[in-house]
Design an enzyme around this catalytic site. Structure first.
Site, PDB file in Angstrom:
ATOM      1  N   GLY A 218      39.123  36.537  32.206  1.00  0.00           N
ATOM      2  CA  GLY A 218      40.426  36.964  31.698  1.00  0.00           C
ATOM      3  C   GLY A 218      40.827  36.244  30.418  1.00  0.00           C
ATOM      4  O   GLY A 218      40.808  35.018  30.374  1.00  0.00           O
TER       5      GLY A 218
ATOM      6  N   ILE B  83      42.625  29.269  39.762  1.00  0.00           N
ATOM      7  CA  ILE B  83      42.098  28.771  38.483  1.00  0.00           C
ATOM      8  C   ILE B  83      43.233  28.738  37.455  1.00  0.00           C
ATOM      9  O   ILE B  83      43.249  27.897  36.568  1.00  0.00           O
ATOM     10  CB  ILE B  83      40.950  29.695  37.970  1.00  0.00           C
ATOM     11  CG1 ILE B  83      39.849  29.889  39.036  1.00  0.00           C
ATOM     12  CG2 ILE B  83      40.378  29.187  36.648  1.00  0.00           C
ATOM     13  CD1 ILE B  83      39.024  28.688  39.358  1.00  0.00           C
ATOM     14  N   GLY B  84      44.170  29.663  37.598  1.00  0.00           N
ATOM     15  CA  GLY B  84      45.289  29.712  36.646  1.00  0.00           C
ATOM     16  C   GLY B  84      44.892  30.369  35.338  1.00  0.00           C
ATOM     17  O   GLY B  84      45.470  30.098  34.290  1.00  0.00           O
ATOM     18  N   LEU B  85      43.868  31.248  35.404  1.00  0.00           N
ATOM     19  CA  LEU B  85      43.447  32.042  34.247  1.00  0.00           C
ATOM     20  C   LEU B  85      43.090  31.191  33.022  1.00  0.00           C
ATOM     21  O   LEU B  85      43.387  31.554  31.873  1.00  0.00           O
ATOM     22  CB  LEU B  85      44.526  33.088  33.905  1.00  0.00           C
ATOM     23  CG  LEU B  85      44.746  34.124  35.014  1.00  0.00           C
ATOM     24  CD1 LEU B  85      46.037  34.901  34.799  1.00  0.00           C
ATOM     25  CD2 LEU B  85      43.572  35.092  35.110  1.00  0.00           C
TER      26      LEU B  85
ATOM     27  N   CYS C 282      49.391  38.875  37.084  1.00  0.00           N
ATOM     28  CA  CYS C 282      49.917  37.574  36.643  1.00  0.00           C
ATOM     29  C   CYS C 282      51.424  37.640  36.389  1.00  0.00           C
ATOM     30  O   CYS C 282      51.994  38.722  36.232  1.00  0.00           O
ATOM     31  CB  CYS C 282      49.153  37.127  35.415  1.00  0.00           C
ATOM     32  SG  CYS C 282      48.778  38.480  34.338  1.00  0.00           S
TER      33      CYS C 282
ATOM     34  N   GLY D 144      36.009  43.965  45.965  1.00  0.00           N
ATOM     35  CA  GLY D 144      36.615  43.114  46.994  1.00  0.00           C
ATOM     36  C   GLY D 144      35.594  42.870  48.083  1.00  0.00           C
ATOM     37  O   GLY D 144      35.370  43.721  48.939  1.00  0.00           O
ATOM     38  N   GLY D 145      34.917  41.737  47.995  1.00  0.00           N
ATOM     39  CA  GLY D 145      33.995  41.334  49.063  1.00  0.00           C
ATOM     40  C   GLY D 145      32.663  42.052  49.077  1.00  0.00           C
ATOM     41  O   GLY D 145      31.966  42.020  50.086  1.00  0.00           O
TER      42      GLY D 145
ATOM     43  N   THR E 180      32.956  37.427  43.802  1.00  0.00           N
ATOM     44  CA  THR E 180      32.596  36.173  44.486  1.00  0.00           C
ATOM     45  C   THR E 180      31.107  36.078  44.813  1.00  0.00           C
ATOM     46  O   THR E 180      30.536  34.985  44.778  1.00  0.00           O
ATOM     47  CB  THR E 180      33.448  36.059  45.772  1.00  0.00           C
ATOM     48  OG1 THR E 180      34.833  36.104  45.382  1.00  0.00           O
ATOM     49  CG2 THR E 180      33.191  34.771  46.516  1.00  0.00           C
TER      50      THR E 180
HETATM   51  C1  LIG Z   1      36.967  32.131  40.511  1.00  0.00           C
HETATM   52  C2  LIG Z   1      37.596  33.483  40.275  1.00  0.00           C
HETATM   53  C3  LIG Z   1      38.177  33.765  39.028  1.00  0.00           C
HETATM   54  C4  LIG Z   1      38.763  35.006  38.783  1.00  0.00           C
HETATM   55  N1  LIG Z   1      39.307  35.274  37.555  1.00  0.00           N
HETATM   56  C5  LIG Z   1      39.830  36.514  37.294  1.00  0.00           C
HETATM   57  C6  LIG Z   1      40.333  36.827  35.992  1.00  0.00           C
HETATM   58  O1  LIG Z   1      40.296  36.019  35.056  1.00  0.00           O
HETATM   59  N2  LIG Z   1      40.872  38.073  35.816  1.00  0.00           N
HETATM   60  C7  LIG Z   1      40.906  39.023  36.806  1.00  0.00           C
HETATM   61  O2  LIG Z   1      41.392  40.140  36.583  1.00  0.00           O
HETATM   62  N3  LIG Z   1      40.398  38.749  38.038  1.00  0.00           N
HETATM   63  C8  LIG Z   1      39.869  37.518  38.304  1.00  0.00           C
HETATM   64  N4  LIG Z   1      39.345  37.250  39.541  1.00  0.00           N
HETATM   65  C9  LIG Z   1      39.373  38.298  40.590  1.00  0.00           C
HETATM   66  C10 LIG Z   1      38.016  39.001  40.709  1.00  0.00           C
HETATM   67  O3  LIG Z   1      37.625  39.626  39.514  1.00  0.00           O
HETATM   68  C11 LIG Z   1      38.053  40.039  41.853  1.00  0.00           C
HETATM   69  O4  LIG Z   1      39.070  40.986  41.586  1.00  0.00           O
HETATM   70  C12 LIG Z   1      38.359  39.423  43.224  1.00  0.00           C
HETATM   71  O5  LIG Z   1      37.737  38.163  43.376  1.00  0.00           O
HETATM   72  C13 LIG Z   1      37.911  40.340  44.393  1.00  0.00           C
HETATM   73  O6  LIG Z   1      36.531  40.643  44.331  1.00  0.00           O
HETATM   74  P1  LIG Z   1      35.405  39.780  45.112  1.00  0.00           P
HETATM   75  O7  LIG Z   1      35.832  39.664  46.543  1.00  0.00           O
HETATM   76  O8  LIG Z   1      34.129  40.551  44.907  1.00  0.00           O
HETATM   77  O9  LIG Z   1      35.370  38.443  44.440  1.00  0.00           O
HETATM   78  C14 LIG Z   1      38.757  36.004  39.800  1.00  0.00           C
HETATM   79  C15 LIG Z   1      38.172  35.712  41.046  1.00  0.00           C
HETATM   80  C16 LIG Z   1      37.595  34.479  41.289  1.00  0.00           C
HETATM   81  C17 LIG Z   1      36.945  34.216  42.628  1.00  0.00           C
END
Ligand SMILES: Cc1cc2nc3c(=O)[nH]c(=O)nc-3n(C[C@H](O)[C@H](O)[C@H](O)COP(=O)(O)O)c2cc1C
Length: 320
Positions: free
Chosen positions: A49, A74-76, A133, A246-247, A269
């Site tokens: 992001g 992480i706080g972007l 956000c 998501g997962g 993830t």
């Molecule tokens: C460490 C971490 C950092 C993430 N940073 C962002 C980000 O910068 N912008 C965003 O839209 N989503 C961010 N996400 C969300 C993921 O892109 C995703 O939408 C979310 O983790 C669900 O998918 P997953 O279960 O496959 O991880 C982040 C997720 C994780 C775990």
């Protein structure tokens, strides 16, 4: 030798060679997984992001593992869009797959400024808007929790960029279909479902929250059934393509999302657990199509069968 299936899909005007996309925040700025495989093999890459100015993010600890899931706050943190364009993009030239910029702002004006900047950069194929956000002008309420605000952000980004606009929804709302409808009406070309679910964890020995930020976003296998449900709901509510995430850990998870109608999927993830997951999913989808004699992946998309033993009623299928 079996003929290889056509895995290419169209997401709001962006044609990608397969439906497997690296999710924002789990794939760095695009080339961090190069030691493991050639990122050009992916359908697309969504970078970490980006904001108008560099952001340090939250203090540590920023992550906590939970059963089947990961909490993050992480706080972007990011280097800012200018440094990304000037310092990171040139080295990504060798990656032959579309790069999607994930952007966020603290105000609607910031989103518009970010969008304008992406319009001038050829290498950015599309823009994904993170609306999970806080809106500093509305007491920190997330942009994506109010249909009018979500629509205003979308409208401003669409008006200020030339690229396809994908809006990434937050699941932390009462009715996600209202938000999906609002961003579609405001001109979004596609929707990503879903960002992380709000959660927290406590260390009982210290009696302290496991995250310095106290609350964080839950991702990973723990959220898959809920994410799948939300994708199903959104696919039913809008006409534009939906990208599911998501997962997702393997090709069967990916197939579940495609069957409920997701046009493409993102891997998040799972990249942090097994960096090769996206490649294994592409290979798994290819082998599945060969086995099932499916010549084109679009034949699977939305082919959820919901009625009767003869499966005569097809579910979310839309013309692709
Ligand atoms: C460490 C971490 C950092 C993430 N940073 C962002 C980000 O910068 N912008 C965003 O839209 N989503 C961010 N996400 C969300 C993921 O892109 C995703 O939408 C979310 O983790 C669900 O998918 P997953 O279960 O496959 O991880 C982040 C997720 C994780 C775990």
């Amino acid at each position: 030798m079996a003929v290889l299936p056509d895995l290419s899909v169209d997401i709001g005007g962006l044609r990608i060679k397969n439906p497997v996309i690296a999710a924002s925040g789990t794939f760095g700025y695009g080339d961090e997984l190069t030691p493991f495989y050639d990122p050009s093999l992916l359908g697309a890459i969504i970078v970490k992001g980006l904001s108008l100015r560099p952001m340090p993010g939250n203090p540590p600890p920023r992550t906590a593992e939970t059963p089947c899931g990961l909490l993050n706050a992480i706080g972007l943190a990011n280097i800012g869009i200018e440094a990304f364009i000037e310092e990171k993009l040139p080295s990504l030239a060798k990656i032959k797959t579309p790069l999607i910029a994930n952007i966020y702002g603290h105000t609607i004006r910031e989103y518009a400024q970010m969008a304008k900047r992406t319009a001038t950069v050829d290498r950015i194929a599309a823009v994904e808007i993170n609306i999970s956000c806080p809106n500093v002008e509305a007491g920190g309420m997330a942009f994506g929790t109010d249909p009018d605000t979500a629509a205003m952000v979308t409208d401003q980004v669409v008006k200020n960029t030339t690229k396809p606009v994908i809006v990434k929804l937050t699941p932390n709302v009462t009715d996600i279909t209202t938000i999906a409808g609002a961003v579609e009406s405001a001109g979004a070309q596609a929707i990503s479902v879903t960002n992380t679910f709000l959660g927290m964890a406590v260390d009982v020995a210290t009696r302290r929250p496991k995250l310095a930020n106290i609350i964080g976003g839950l991702s990973g296998p723990a959220i898959k059934p809920m994410a799948l449900y939300l994708v199903h709901k959104v696919v039913e509510a809008v006409q534009i393509p939906v990208i599911g995430l998501g997962g997702i850990m393997d090709y069967q998870d990916a197939l579940e999302f495609l069957l409920v109608g997701a046009r493409a999927i993102q891997v998040g993830t799972a990249n942090l657990i097994n960096p090769k997951t996206p490649i294994e999913i592409i290979n798994g989808l290819t082998d599945f199509c060969v086995r099932e004699e499916i010549g084109n992946i679009n034949q699977i998309i939305g082919d959820l069968r919901t009625k009767g033993e003869g499966h005569e009623k097809k579910g979310n299928r839309k013309d692709t």
